[in-house]
Each structure stands twice: as C-alpha cells, then as structure tokens.
Motif scaffolding. Structure first.
Motif, PDB file in Angstrom:
ATOM      1  N   TYR A   1       0.845  -1.188   0.000  1.00  0.00           N
ATOM      2  CA  TYR A   1       0.000   0.000   0.000  1.00  0.00           C
ATOM      3  C   TYR A   1       0.887   1.247   0.000  1.00  0.00           C
ATOM      4  O   TYR A   1       1.978   1.243   0.561  1.00  0.00           O
ATOM      5  N   SER A   2       0.385   2.305  -0.640  1.00  0.00           N
ATOM      6  CA  SER A   2       1.048   3.607  -0.587  1.00  0.00           C
ATOM      7  C   SER A   2      -0.036   4.671  -0.583  1.00  0.00           C
ATOM      8  O   SER A   2      -1.217   4.368  -0.754  1.00  0.00           O
ATOM      9  N   GLU A   3       0.345   5.919  -0.412  1.00  0.00           N
ATOM     10  CA  GLU A   3      -0.645   6.994  -0.389  1.00  0.00           C
ATOM     11  C   GLU A   3      -1.317   7.166  -1.744  1.00  0.00           C
ATOM     12  O   GLU A   3      -2.453   7.636  -1.832  1.00  0.00           O
TER      13      GLU A   3
ATOM     14  N   VAL B   1       1.147  -0.403  -4.826  1.00  0.00           N
ATOM     15  CA  VAL B   1       2.402  -0.419  -5.584  1.00  0.00           C
ATOM     16  C   VAL B   1       2.768  -1.859  -5.918  1.00  0.00           C
ATOM     17  O   VAL B   1       2.765  -2.731  -5.046  1.00  0.00           O
ATOM     18  N   LEU B   2       3.111  -2.093  -7.181  1.00  0.00           N
ATOM     19  CA  LEU B   2       3.608  -3.394  -7.614  1.00  0.00           C
ATOM     20  C   LEU B   2       5.022  -3.191  -8.136  1.00  0.00           C
ATOM     21  O   LEU B   2       5.254  -2.314  -8.987  1.00  0.00           O
ATOM     22  N   LEU B   3       5.962  -3.991  -7.647  1.00  0.00           N
ATOM     23  CA  LEU B   3       7.370  -3.775  -7.988  1.00  0.00           C
ATOM     24  C   LEU B   3       8.078  -5.091  -8.304  1.00  0.00           C
ATOM     25  O   LEU B   3       7.994  -6.047  -7.530  1.00  0.00           O
ATOM     26  N   TYR B   4       8.752  -5.103  -9.458  1.00  0.00           N
ATOM     27  CA  TYR B   4       9.579  -6.241  -9.863  1.00  0.00           C
ATOM     28  C   TYR B   4      11.045  -5.835  -9.726  1.00  0.00           C
ATOM     29  O   TYR B   4      11.489  -4.865 -10.360  1.00  0.00           O
TER      30      TYR B   4
ATOM     31  N   VAL C   1       1.938   1.933 -10.029  1.00  0.00           N
ATOM     32  CA  VAL C   1       0.940   2.131  -8.968  1.00  0.00           C
ATOM     33  C   VAL C   1      -0.460   2.071  -9.573  1.00  0.00           C
ATOM     34  O   VAL C   1      -0.718   2.684 -10.605  1.00  0.00           O
ATOM     35  N   ILE C   2      -1.350   1.338  -8.920  1.00  0.00           N
ATOM     36  CA  ILE C   2      -2.749   1.282  -9.333  1.00  0.00           C
ATOM     37  C   ILE C   2      -3.582   2.050  -8.306  1.00  0.00           C
ATOM     38  O   ILE C   2      -3.552   1.719  -7.117  1.00  0.00           O
ATOM     39  N   PRO C   3      -4.316   3.075  -8.734  1.00  0.00           N
ATOM     40  CA  PRO C   3      -5.128   3.851  -7.771  1.00  0.00           C
ATOM     41  C   PRO C   3      -6.124   2.961  -7.025  1.00  0.00           C
ATOM     42  O   PRO C   3      -6.694   2.024  -7.590  1.00  0.00           O
ATOM     43  N   PHE C   4      -6.334   3.270  -5.757  1.00  0.00           N
ATOM     44  CA  PHE C   4      -7.218   2.462  -4.922  1.00  0.00           C
ATOM     45  C   PHE C   4      -8.640   2.364  -5.479  1.00  0.00           C
ATOM     46  O   PHE C   4      -9.281   1.317  -5.385  1.00  0.00           O
ATOM     47  N   ASP C   5      -9.135   3.474  -6.059  1.00  0.00           N
ATOM     48  CA  ASP C   5     -10.534   3.460  -6.490  1.00  0.00           C
ATOM     49  C   ASP C   5     -10.791   2.484  -7.636  1.00  0.00           C
ATOM     50  O   ASP C   5     -11.936   2.134  -7.912  1.00  0.00           O
ATOM     51  N   GLU C   6      -9.733   2.008  -8.298  1.00  0.00           N
ATOM     52  CA  GLU C   6      -9.904   1.047  -9.384  1.00  0.00           C
ATOM     53  C   GLU C   6      -9.866  -0.402  -8.896  1.00  0.00           C
ATOM     54  O   GLU C   6     -10.274  -1.314  -9.618  1.00  0.00           O
ATOM     55  N   ILE C   7      -9.364  -0.611  -7.687  1.00  0.00           N
ATOM     56  CA  ILE C   7      -9.187  -1.985  -7.203  1.00  0.00           C
ATOM     57  C   ILE C   7      -9.785  -2.209  -5.814  1.00  0.00           C
ATOM     58  O   ILE C   7      -9.608  -3.265  -5.228  1.00  0.00           O
ATOM     59  N   GLU C   8     -10.498  -1.237  -5.306  1.00  0.00           N
ATOM     60  CA  GLU C   8     -11.058  -1.332  -3.949  1.00  0.00           C
ATOM     61  C   GLU C   8     -11.833  -2.634  -3.705  1.00  0.00           C
ATOM     62  O   GLU C   8     -11.694  -3.251  -2.639  1.00  0.00           O
ATOM     63  N   PRO C   9     -12.644  -3.110  -4.671  1.00  0.00           N
ATOM     64  CA  PRO C   9     -13.416  -4.341  -4.407  1.00  0.00           C
ATOM     65  C   PRO C   9     -12.540  -5.575  -4.205  1.00  0.00           C
ATOM     66  O   PRO C   9     -13.007  -6.568  -3.648  1.00  0.00           O
ATOM     67  N   TYR C  10     -11.286  -5.518  -4.662  1.00  0.00           N
ATOM     68  CA  TYR C  10     -10.424  -6.694  -4.602  1.00  0.00           C
ATOM     69  C   TYR C  10      -9.421  -6.656  -3.453  1.00  0.00           C
ATOM     70  O   TYR C  10      -8.615  -7.570  -3.298  1.00  0.00           O
ATOM     71  N   LEU C  11      -9.481  -5.598  -2.648  1.00  0.00           N
ATOM     72  CA  LEU C  11      -8.539  -5.452  -1.547  1.00  0.00           C
ATOM     73  C   LEU C  11      -9.138  -5.982  -0.241  1.00  0.00           C
ATOM     74  O   LEU C  11     -10.284  -5.649   0.095  1.00  0.00           O
ATOM     75  N   VAL C  12      -8.359  -6.765   0.474  1.00  0.00           N
ATOM     76  CA  VAL C  12      -8.821  -7.295   1.753  1.00  0.00           C
ATOM     77  C   VAL C  12      -8.864  -6.190   2.806  1.00  0.00           C
ATOM     78  O   VAL C  12      -9.752  -6.150   3.653  1.00  0.00           O
TER      79      VAL C  12
END
Length: 240
Positions: A200-202, A206-209, A225-236
């Motif tokens: 998580y970041s502000e 963040v996804l990093l290879y 970085v993927i904004p939270f509002d695009e993936i909120e349903p998939y976050l625990v």
C-alpha cells in the motif's frame, strides 16, 4: 452514591481511551552502526507503542537487514543474530578480502534504508531498500515491501492482500503493459504474473519487480501504482 458510581465509570472510560491512544504504534528513524565501521550504513524505521506489536514489526525489519548484509549461503548457521553483528561481519569479510587481495582497488559498501510508506488502522506498509557492493561489476540493488497487520504486527502475505487475484490481474495488466512499453524487448510479455513485492502507498497499491525477477539486470526495476478506487473491491484491507 449513584453520582459517585457514574463518576468512576466516566473516569474509567477516559483512562481506557487514553491508554489505547498511548498504545498506538508510531515510528521513528534509527541509524545503526558498529565499532570501526566505515562501509555500512543502516537507516530504518523502529516501531514503538504496544510492546508485542512493535516487537513483531521490528523483528521482521531486523531479519530483512541481516539477510541483506549476509555474505554467503543464507541458510548458513553463522547468520548474525543482530544488525550490529551483521555490520561487524560485513566489515570482517571485507578486511579478509583486502588481506587476500592487497593490490585490488575494489571497495565494498552497503546502504540500507527503510521507510514507512503507508499507515492506517488496518495495515502498515514499509519499504526496505538495500544496495550492497562487494566488488563485482556492479552493486546489487533490491527493494522489499513488508505489509503488517496494524493490530498484531504480523506480516501479511501477498495472497492475503487480494481477495480475487484473477479479477485484480485484469485491472493490473494494462498498468504493467504501460510500465514495460519501452522495455518489451527484454521483458517476457507472454504471461503476466504478479510481482513478489506488493504494498500500500498513499497513491494506491504499488507493484514492484526487482532486477532479474522478470527481466535481465539492464532492464532495471519495474514499478507501477494502481489507484485504490480502481481496485477497492479486490482489496482485503481498506485503503482509508
């Protein structure tokens, strides 16, 4: 008598709230070194507050720093028990190297920095960046993310960050493609797998290879970085 009981309950409530506030986990940056050390610098966050939670977090950070400074087989029984001991061991290995090859101009150095990149009532994310140079053609740069359950201090694995991996990957894939747009010659684009480091970041998730994870050293680190509002349903864990 009734008034007195109410007063006691009222005071007890505020004492309880105050104690909880005191126990909230906080962080400070610490620098760790050792006697006669001139080639290793360690700057990491240290957790404070609830002793059990802080110990869990600090212990994991310590293990990661020790691992970064260790020379040789990571399963070796001689692995250091503390960061200071690791620094001393790293210096000792360098002095042995200089003794064996007195004419070499190669220098060793190590820099390890940690940073709290996200905090919420549910989750704390920390990034540990290590650069270790032991005289090769180039040093080794590695970034590791640690996600902690804020209520226990236990590490949260990547599989426990996301509740629907396949749906999440569909959202993440375009961001990955954009991140490697100028590197497709060196990155295998036939399949898309999530990286070893997610945090998580502000700004979002963040996804990093790291280098060598999906491409040669010359490609460098791949990060997006993927904004939270695009993936909120998939976050625990909630992002607020």
């Amino acid at each position: 008598m009734l008034y007195r009981k109410r007063l006691i309950l009222f005071c007890s409530f505020f004492i309880f709230i105050a104690c909880n506030e005191v126990q909230k986990t906080s962080f400070s940056e610490i620098n760790i070194s050792a006697e006669n050390n001139t080639i290793v610098e360690v700057n990491i966050p240290e957790a404070h507050g609830n002793e059990i939670i802080a110990d869990n977090i600090n212990s994991k950070i310590q293990d990661m720093v020790i691992e970064a400074l260790h020379i040789g087989n990571p399963n070796d029984d001689a692995v250091s028990k503390s960061i200071k001991e690791s620094i001393l061991s790293f210096n000792k290995e360098y002095n042995t190297f200089k003794s064996d090859f007195p004419e070499t101009e190669q220098q060793w150095d190590a820099q390890i920095d940690g940073e709290v990149i996200y905090e919420s009532p549910d989750i704390v994310s920390i990034a540990i960046t290590s650069y270790v140079n032991t005289g090769g053609a180039h040093g080794s740069l590695h970034i590791s993310f640690l996600n902690f359950d804020a209520e226990t201090g236990h590490v949260i694995s990547n599989k426990n960050l996301i509740n629907d991996v396949e749906a999440f990957k569909k959202v993440a894939k375009p961001y990955f493609s954009k991140a490697i747009a100028e590197k497709e010659d060196t990155v295998n684009t036939n399949s898309f797998n999530l990286p070893l480091n997610i945090a998580y970041s502000e700004e979002g998730l963040v996804l990093l290879y790291n280098t060598y994870e999906i491409a040669p050293y010359s490609t460098g680190i791949i990060e997006f970085v993927i904004p939270f509002d695009e993936i909120e349903p998939y976050l625990v864990f909630n992002s607020f």
